[in-house]
Design a protein around this motif. Structure first.
Motif, PDB file in Angstrom:
ATOM      1  N   ARG A   1       0.858  -1.176   0.000  1.00 54.22           N
ATOM      2  CA  ARG A   1       0.000   0.000   0.000  1.00 54.22           C
ATOM      3  C   ARG A   1       0.897   1.229   0.000  1.00 54.22           C
ATOM      4  NH1 ARG A   1      -5.174   0.709   4.048  1.00 54.22           N
ATOM      5  NH2 ARG A   1      -5.588   2.919   3.730  1.00 54.22           N
ATOM      6  N   ARG A   2       0.551   2.226  -0.810  1.00 55.78           N
ATOM      7  CA  ARG A   2       1.418   3.401  -0.875  1.00 55.78           C
ATOM      8  C   ARG A   2       0.594   4.676  -1.089  1.00 55.78           C
ATOM      9  NH1 ARG A   2       5.041   2.932  -6.263  1.00 55.78           N
ATOM     10  NH2 ARG A   2       5.592   0.902  -5.375  1.00 55.78           N
ATOM     11  N   GLN A   3       1.268   5.811  -0.849  1.00 53.37           N
ATOM     12  CA  GLN A   3       0.645   7.125  -0.990  1.00 53.37           C
ATOM     13  C   GLN A   3       1.086   7.779  -2.295  1.00 53.37           C
ATOM     14  OE1 GLN A   3       0.172  10.153   2.350  1.00 53.37           O
ATOM     15  NE2 GLN A   3       1.927  11.023   1.312  1.00 53.37           N
ATOM     16  N   ILE A   4       0.105   8.358  -3.019  1.00 50.13           N
ATOM     17  CA  ILE A   4       0.391   9.049  -4.275  1.00 50.13           C
ATOM     18  C   ILE A   4      -0.368  10.367  -4.284  1.00 50.13           C
ATOM     19  CG2 ILE A   4       0.092   8.979  -6.793  1.00 50.13           C
ATOM     20  CD1 ILE A   4       0.419   5.988  -6.701  1.00 50.13           C
ATOM     21  N   LEU A   5       0.269  11.424  -4.742  1.00 51.61           N
ATOM     22  CA  LEU A   5      -0.395  12.703  -4.942  1.00 51.61           C
ATOM     23  C   LEU A   5      -0.724  12.858  -6.421  1.00 51.61           C
ATOM     24  CD1 LEU A   5       1.734  15.048  -2.676  1.00 51.61           C
ATOM     25  CD2 LEU A   5      -0.215  13.636  -2.081  1.00 51.61           C
ATOM     26  N   ALA A   6      -1.954  13.252  -6.708  1.00 53.67           N
ATOM     27  CA  ALA A   6      -2.398  13.353  -8.099  1.00 53.67           C
ATOM     28  C   ALA A   6      -3.109  14.677  -8.327  1.00 53.67           C
ATOM     29  CB  ALA A   6      -3.336  12.189  -8.443  1.00 53.67           C
ATOM     30  N   GLY A   7      -2.804  15.334  -9.445  1.00 59.18           N
ATOM     31  CA  GLY A   7      -3.385  16.638  -9.757  1.00 59.18           C
ATOM     32  C   GLY A   7      -4.720  16.519 -10.471  1.00 59.18           C
ATOM     33  N   ILE A   8      -5.691  15.880  -9.845  1.00 61.22           N
ATOM     34  CA  ILE A   8      -6.980  15.595 -10.485  1.00 61.22           C
ATOM     35  C   ILE A   8      -8.158  16.114  -9.675  1.00 61.22           C
ATOM     36  CG2 ILE A   8      -6.113  13.575 -11.722  1.00 61.22           C
ATOM     37  CD1 ILE A   8      -7.270  11.809  -9.546  1.00 61.22           C
ATOM     38  N   ALA A   9      -7.897  16.958  -8.672  1.00 58.65           N
ATOM     39  CA  ALA A   9      -8.962  17.362  -7.747  1.00 58.65           C
ATOM     40  C   ALA A   9     -10.030  18.230  -8.394  1.00 58.65           C
ATOM     41  CB  ALA A   9      -8.354  18.097  -6.548  1.00 58.65           C
ATOM     42  N   GLU A  10      -9.690  18.921  -9.491  1.00 59.09           N
ATOM     43  CA  GLU A  10     -10.685  19.768 -10.142  1.00 59.09           C
ATOM     44  C   GLU A  10     -11.673  18.961 -10.983  1.00 59.09           C
ATOM     45  OE1 GLU A  10      -8.352  22.660 -12.246  1.00 59.09           O
ATOM     46  OE2 GLU A  10      -8.512  24.089 -10.593  1.00 59.09           O
ATOM     47  N   THR A  11     -11.324  17.715 -11.264  1.00 60.26           N
ATOM     48  CA  THR A  11     -12.175  16.871 -12.106  1.00 60.26           C
ATOM     49  C   THR A  11     -12.873  15.772 -11.315  1.00 60.26           C
ATOM     50  OG1 THR A  11     -10.672  17.266 -13.959  1.00 60.26           O
ATOM     51  CG2 THR A  11     -12.198  15.416 -14.171  1.00 60.26           C
ATOM     52  N   TYR A  12     -12.192  15.226 -10.312  1.00 59.18           N
ATOM     53  CA  TYR A  12     -12.723  14.083  -9.576  1.00 59.18           C
ATOM     54  C   TYR A  12     -12.943  14.433  -8.097  1.00 59.18           C
ATOM     55  CZ  TYR A  12     -11.417  11.248 -13.635  1.00 59.18           C
ATOM     56  OH  TYR A  12     -11.308  10.721 -14.886  1.00 59.18           O
ATOM     57  N   ALA A  13     -14.136  14.159  -7.590  1.00 60.96           N
ATOM     58  CA  ALA A  13     -14.414  14.306  -6.161  1.00 60.96           C
ATOM     59  C   ALA A  13     -13.760  13.146  -5.422  1.00 60.96           C
ATOM     60  CB  ALA A  13     -15.919  14.307  -5.902  1.00 60.96           C
ATOM     61  N   PRO A  14     -13.155  13.402  -4.266  1.00 59.99           N
ATOM     62  CA  PRO A  14     -12.448  12.327  -3.552  1.00 59.99           C
ATOM     63  C   PRO A  14     -13.325  11.109  -3.289  1.00 59.99           C
ATOM     64  CG  PRO A  14     -11.955  14.462  -2.569  1.00 59.99           C
ATOM     65  CD  PRO A  14     -13.022  14.703  -3.577  1.00 59.99           C
ATOM     66  N   GLU A  15     -14.564  11.339  -2.826  1.00 56.74           N
ATOM     67  CA  GLU A  15     -15.427  10.222  -2.470  1.00 56.74           C
ATOM     68  C   GLU A  15     -15.789   9.346  -3.669  1.00 56.74           C
ATOM     69  OE1 GLU A  15     -17.914  14.004  -2.864  1.00 56.74           O
ATOM     70  OE2 GLU A  15     -16.037  13.394  -1.922  1.00 56.74           O
ATOM     71  N   ALA A  16     -15.723   9.920  -4.882  1.00 53.95           N
ATOM     72  CA  ALA A  16     -16.066   9.150  -6.079  1.00 53.95           C
ATOM     73  C   ALA A  16     -14.931   8.226  -6.514  1.00 53.95           C
ATOM     74  CB  ALA A  16     -16.426  10.093  -7.219  1.00 53.95           C
ATOM     75  N   LEU A  17     -13.756   8.411  -5.962  1.00 50.97           N
ATOM     76  CA  LEU A  17     -12.599   7.629  -6.382  1.00 50.97           C
ATOM     77  C   LEU A  17     -12.368   6.389  -5.539  1.00 50.97           C
ATOM     78  CD1 LEU A  17     -10.075  10.512  -7.096  1.00 50.97           C
ATOM     79  CD2 LEU A  17     -11.232   9.089  -8.782  1.00 50.97           C
ATOM     80  N   VAL A  18     -12.894   6.375  -4.319  1.00 44.80           N
ATOM     81  CA  VAL A  18     -12.633   5.260  -3.411  1.00 44.80           C
ATOM     82  C   VAL A  18     -13.182   3.969  -4.013  1.00 44.80           C
ATOM     83  CG1 VAL A  18     -13.086   4.308  -1.120  1.00 44.80           C
ATOM     84  CG2 VAL A  18     -12.616   6.744  -1.385  1.00 44.80           C
ATOM     85  N   GLY A  19     -12.334   2.955  -4.097  1.00 43.73           N
ATOM     86  CA  GLY A  19     -12.717   1.672  -4.672  1.00 43.73           C
ATOM     87  C   GLY A  19     -12.406   1.536  -6.154  1.00 43.73           C
ATOM     88  N   ARG A  20     -12.040   2.625  -6.811  1.00 52.70           N
ATOM     89  CA  ARG A  20     -11.788   2.596  -8.257  1.00 52.70           C
ATOM     90  C   ARG A  20     -10.411   2.017  -8.556  1.00 52.70           C
ATOM     91  NH1 ARG A  20     -13.274   7.377 -12.518  1.00 52.70           N
ATOM     92  NH2 ARG A  20     -12.199   6.544 -14.338  1.00 52.70           N
ATOM     93  N   LYS A  21     -10.322   1.208  -9.617  1.00 56.50           N
ATOM     94  CA  LYS A  21      -9.048   0.684 -10.068  1.00 56.50           C
ATOM     95  C   LYS A  21      -8.440   1.620 -11.107  1.00 56.50           C
ATOM     96  CE  LYS A  21      -9.833  -4.215  -9.128  1.00 56.50           C
ATOM     97  NZ  LYS A  21      -9.936  -5.584  -9.686  1.00 56.50           N
ATOM     98  N   VAL A  22      -7.151   1.891 -10.948  1.00 53.61           N
ATOM     99  CA  VAL A  22      -6.451   2.830 -11.822  1.00 53.61           C
ATOM    100  C   VAL A  22      -5.114   2.225 -12.233  1.00 53.61           C
ATOM    101  CG1 VAL A  22      -7.525   4.897 -10.854  1.00 53.61           C
ATOM    102  CG2 VAL A  22      -5.457   3.977  -9.797  1.00 53.61           C
TER     103      VAL A  22
END
Length: 728
Positions: free
Chosen positions: A660-681
């Motif tokens: 498990r690791r931490q990543i910072l991504a510049g996507i906050a203007e497009t994706y709401a945090p709660e909508a990303l939980v559980g998504r495979k990337v």
């Protein structure tokens, strides 16, 4: 009689500024826990208070033109006055300037010294006055927590042997996995301790506003050792009467904000271990309350006062919104529009309307007396399931889910009333049977209201007390949740005087609150900046000649829009961009640089940040060997939250199957945090780690760059793929 002792606390709030709803959130959470625990028959001791020493307070008082004690008296009174106005049920309010606290801190210091955990030395390094935090960095470096420029200090200090507790702390975290909650905070603390602990400076000599070191008054005790001790000094530790300390310590729960996790989960247990004292059972850190996507702070000018909301909608509206809207442990957003919307939908049209129409019909059809009728078995069974669901969610501090379960039951009861229309006799019911038929419906609804009111009392105590009295049940403080079950409302009970519970908010309520906050900002005295004699006189703006001389390739424009022939690489010139940014790519990722398409040379982080899509034919060709150097793997997002003070950044925790690791991504203007939980990337798994905003990013999320502004679109899969699978 109460069967167990339960001690919980809020942090003690630093008095450099007036309270806002960020402080209110923490205190309301603790109040909700305290009220429910009392209703379950436990003897509760609920502590809050104010932290009043330290260099920041000394400077703030000087800037205000007053003595530190007078300054702290005024601000501390504002906190206590607000808590009293809100009806918070705290048992004690501790101030670190009180004699009882000073005596207890002196005793703790002496115990630490006698047990060999303090020694005298000299500290030279960086210090963040704003966070009262020692920072391991070079001169002029930013604070990793708040981003402000640190000051270089060199002074004689006493040191605490924190390094001696590294293994003991790791053992604590392993043996008591619930000691730090939620898991995200636990992982952060684990990483910090595993990185190695250095001895901690626990005294200062460069200022005087603090508790003098016993036997060495040229030193004052470090504000965090001073402040953390409040949890035991408030119980009488160090006094002639330590009966409360013996009864309630160790605390069952410290409720804190996530930014002070290190102090409570590393320093505090280490101090207690060194003193031979029991440790608290758990430390629970909630997320930030964001306004306009930024953490509320005095320096940002985005503070929302609880008083504004109390004046328009009342305390219960604010309490309900904070507990229902925000998933505890995660960051949550506040807006006046969302507050009014939740108030009208859930409180006025939901609970309030159910109470008003049910009790009004009992007055109309049953002369104001609870009828003796057969209750509906379905609604009764749902009541039992709701009691269990709410209890389980409250136990896990899942307040939003607990209220969701309660309001689902409100919907069911509303539907039951609408389907049975007690105000209109159906054709199949004779006039002779009408009274009996209606009595069963109204008793069912009234009993459901009793169950609901007992369940929601910890969250909306003022409204619940009104409804309890309207049901003819007296004072709700006497309610016992241990034996809450269907059928407890006695037929023949006469209702009390009826009145509105949650009148519907008018359409301009949000605008009025916004106007009040704006007016408060205009009339508030201008805050003088903290005096920092070691800070540079000014940071050059992008349009300054100094800026151009630092890097002539950059245009002299405040917006820093780069054309294709002006794309710089490498480290940023010192003092040009925000603290914590190390390269031009970093500046692009957090929105400090905007660049139009097309750009022939662009980093992956710039693409994610919307820097524009390069032309496919403008990129140099690579070999298969070059491509194989990039390790693309499938990961699942477990945690997503916004990074304070970075509009485009999200902090993600991803599961690769094997780690498990931490990543910072510049996507906050497009994706709401709660909508990303559980998504495979897809992530670049072998990208060298780097720091942004004081946070380390280990990898990069892969996204396409769409349109001229480079809107990110995350790469994904139509087929089911296992975590950690490598893309080839």
């Amino acid at each position: 009689m109460p069967s167990r002792a339960f001690y919980l606390s809020t942090p003690i709030y630093y008095v450099n500024a007036r309270p806002h709803i960020g402080h209110t959130y923490t205190t309301v959470v603790a109040d909700v826990i305290a009220r429910r625990r009392r209703a379950l028959g436990e003897e509760v001791w609920f502590l809050t208070g104010t932290d009043e020493h330290g260099q920041k307070i000394e400077r703030s008082a000087a800037n205000a033109g007053t003595a530190p004690q007078q300054f702290t008296d005024q601000v501390s009174a504002e906190f206590r006055g607000l808590w009293d106005r809100m009806g918070l049920s705290y048992d004690d309010f501790i101030r670190t300037t009180e004699d009882r606290h000073k005596r207890g801190v002196a005793k703790l210091w002496n115990v630490l010294k006698e047990r060999g955990f303090l020694y005298k030395g000299t500290y030279t390094g960086q210090y963040c006055v704003w966070d009262e935090l020692y920072v391991e960095a070079g001169p002029g470096a930013p604070c990793p927590d708040c981003g402000r420029t640190t000051e270089t200090v060199s002074e004689e200090n006493y040191f605490f042997k924190l390094s001696a507790f590294e293994n003991r702390l790791l053992t604590l975290y392993a043996e008591q996995p619930d000691f730090i909650q939620p898991e995200t905070r636990r992982n952060e603390v684990l990483a910090f301790v595993r990185g190695g602990l250095r001895d901690l400076s626990v005294s200062r000599t460069s200022f005087k506003w603090g508790i003098p070191v016993p036997g060495d008054p040229s030193h004052v005790i470090y504000v965090w050792l001073d402040a953390l001790a409040n949890y035991i000094t408030a119980l009488g530790y160090g006094s002639d009467d330590e009966s409360l300390f013996g009864k309630f310590w160790p605390a069952q729960l410290h409720v804190i904000g996530k930014e002070i996790s290190r102090f409570h989960c590393v320093y505090w247990p280490a101090f207690l271990m060194a003193a031979g004292l029991p440790l608290p059972r758990a430390v629970v850190a909630h997320g930030w309350l964001l306004f306009e996507q930024s953490k509320m702070s005095k320096s940002r000018g985005n503070i929302v006062r609880a008083e504004t909301i109390l004046a328009v909608l009342g305390a219960d509206a604010l309490r309900y919104f904070l507990l229902r809207e925000i998933v505890f442990g995660q960051d949550g957003s506040f807006s006046f529009d969302a507050l009014v919307g939740r108030y009208n939908a859930d409180l006025a049209n939901g609970y309030g309307n159910l109470v008003s129409r049910t009790l009004a019909m009992i007055v109309k059809y049953c002369e104001g007396v609870v009828p003796d009728g057969a209750s509906d078995p379905v609604i009764g069974d749902q009541a039992g399931m709701t009691i269990d669901a709410v209890a389980g969610e409250f136990q896990g501090l899942n307040f939003s889910k607990a209220l969701e379960a309660a309001w689902a039951y409100i919907t069911s009861v509303d539907g039951f009333l609408s389907a049975n229309t007690p105000w209109k006799r159906p054709a199949h019911i004779s006039e002779k049977d009408e009274a009996v038929w209606r009595s069963g419906i109204l008793y069912t609804a009234a009993e459901a209201i009793r169950i609901l009111t007992a369940l929601v009392y910890p969250v909306i105590p003022e409204a619940a007390a009104k409804v309890w009295a309207q049901l003819g049940l007296g004072e709700i403080k006497q309610a016992d949740l241990r034996h809450l079950s269907w059928g407890g409302l006695q037929p023949g009970t006469r209702l009390g005087a009826l009145g509105p519970v949650f009148p519907r908010a008018d359409k301009d309520a949000a605008e009025r609150m916004q106007a009040m906050e704006l007016e408060n900002t205009k009339t508030a005295p201008a805050a003088k900046p903290d005096t920092n004699p070691q800070a540079p006189e000014a940071v050059p703006a992008p349009s300054d000649p100094v800026f151009a001389s630092l890097n002539p390739a950059l245009p002299q424009s405040p917006s820093i829009v780069l054309t294709p022939d002006q794309v710089p690489t490498g480290p940023l010139p010192l003092g040009v961009f925000e603290p914590g940014l190390q390269s031009f790519e970093d500046a692009a990722l957090v929105g400090q640089i905007a660049a139009p398409a097309p750009i022939e040379m662009v980093s992956a982080s710039e693409v994610l940040a919307g820097a524009g899509a390069p032309k496919p034919d403008a990129l140099p060709q690579i070999t298969i060997d070059d491509f194989m150097k990039v390790e693309l793997r499938v990961a699942q997002i477990l945690v997503a939250e916004r990074v304070p003070k970075a509009d485009k950044l999200l902090r993600l925790e991803v599961d690769l199957g094997y780690e498990r690791r931490q990543i910072l991504a510049g996507i906050a203007e497009t994706y709401a945090p709660e909508a990303l939980v559980g998504r495979k990337v897809v992530i670049v798994a072998n990208l060298a780690p780097r720091k942004l905003r004081g946070l380390e990013s280990n990898g990069m999320v892969v996204a396409a760059s769409l349109g001229e502004r480079g809107k990110p679109a995350l790469a994904g899969f139509l087929d089911e793929v296992e975590l950690g699978a490598r893309l080839k």
